[in-house]
Enzyme design. Sequence first.
Site, PDB file in Angstrom:
ATOM      1  CG  ASP A  56      -1.733   1.213   1.391  1.00 29.42           C
ATOM      2  OD1 ASP A  56      -2.247   1.709   0.386  1.00 29.42           O
ATOM      3  OD2 ASP A  56      -1.860   1.702   2.529  1.00 29.42           O
TER       4      ASP A  56
ATOM      5  CG  ASP B 146      -1.835   7.570   0.763  1.00 31.64           C
ATOM      6  OD1 ASP B 146      -0.796   8.099   0.335  1.00 31.64           O
ATOM      7  OD2 ASP B 146      -2.945   7.730   0.230  1.00 31.64           O
TER       8      ASP B 146
ATOM      9  CG  ASP C 173      -5.689  11.793  -1.754  1.00 31.32           C
ATOM     10  OD1 ASP C 173      -4.850  11.962  -2.657  1.00 31.32           O
ATOM     11  OD2 ASP C 173      -6.574  10.928  -1.799  1.00 31.32           O
TER      12      ASP C 173
ATOM     13  CG  ASP D 287      -8.497   4.639  -2.844  1.00 31.19           C
ATOM     14  OD1 ASP D 287      -8.601   4.984  -4.034  1.00 31.19           O
ATOM     15  OD2 ASP D 287      -9.448   4.675  -2.037  1.00 31.19           O
TER      16      ASP D 287
ATOM     17  CG  ASP E 190      -2.408   2.220   6.290  1.00 31.53           C
ATOM     18  OD1 ASP E 190      -3.250   3.046   6.704  1.00 31.53           O
ATOM     19  OD2 ASP E 190      -1.988   2.236   5.121  1.00 31.53           O
TER      20      ASP E 190
END
Length: 275
Positions: A9, A11, A20, A95, A176
């Site tokens: 992942d 972030d 973001d 994402d 996470d």
Amino acid sequence: MADIVVIFDFDKTIIDCDSDNWVVDELGFTELFNQLLPTMPWNSLMDKMMEEIHAEGKTIADIVEVLKRTPIHPWIVPAIKSAYALGCELRVVSDANTFFIDTILEHLGLRECFLEINTNPSFVDDEEKLRIFPHHDFTKSSHGCSLCPPNMCKGMVIERIQALLEGKKRIIYLGDGSGDYCPSLKLGETDYMMPRKNFPVWDLICRNPVLIKAEIHEWSDGEELEKVLLGIINTVAVEEDEDKYSQLASAVVDCKMQTISASTNVLPQALPVPQ
């Protein structure tokens, strides 16, 4: 270690914040972001925020400078470079978006380490405005997963990767957030799940860990991530060496047995002794 695929992942896993939020906060648009948040999906909101940021005179160069300041634990870069140097295949499933991820990884000297970046597509348009689009276009159809946000099901991405690997490689997945729970359910018994301790995916796994087929190894910060990740890679390397030795020994035994059998078959018949 060509037989290991490490999937990160981004972030709060590679970097130590949400990219973001980091860009929005650092450019001074937190209040507007919070006002708009209840009105639209997150992914659509980020595209809208890039429009607002551009309208206020902020440039792509301003965004890049903010991204270069993204906080990251000092042990993360060595961990990724070590896994890459050991021959692991590295991928990102996130994402966030391509512009944020590519900019940060290139700044850290890590982009070449990753074979593939799976995330929300983004590009700079003719007006020099950053546009961000969903990985899965939920305005046209649903991906059908109730565990994941409408714009991206990471579990579907993992299934696609697994289909390409055809079960020939082990996966180590690090994440996470709650969006990392779905892909953790897709991992097999020979895979490894590395959830960040006391983060949403860790909480979800702890509710019913038997649902996870993969071996679970938690971590809390960059230093522990490096230790756990390289420890798993080393364990797999030892197991593969033992397996290769066992296969070699078995092949040697088979070869000897075939040689003995062949030799037995060609022995000359004993001649009768004259009386």
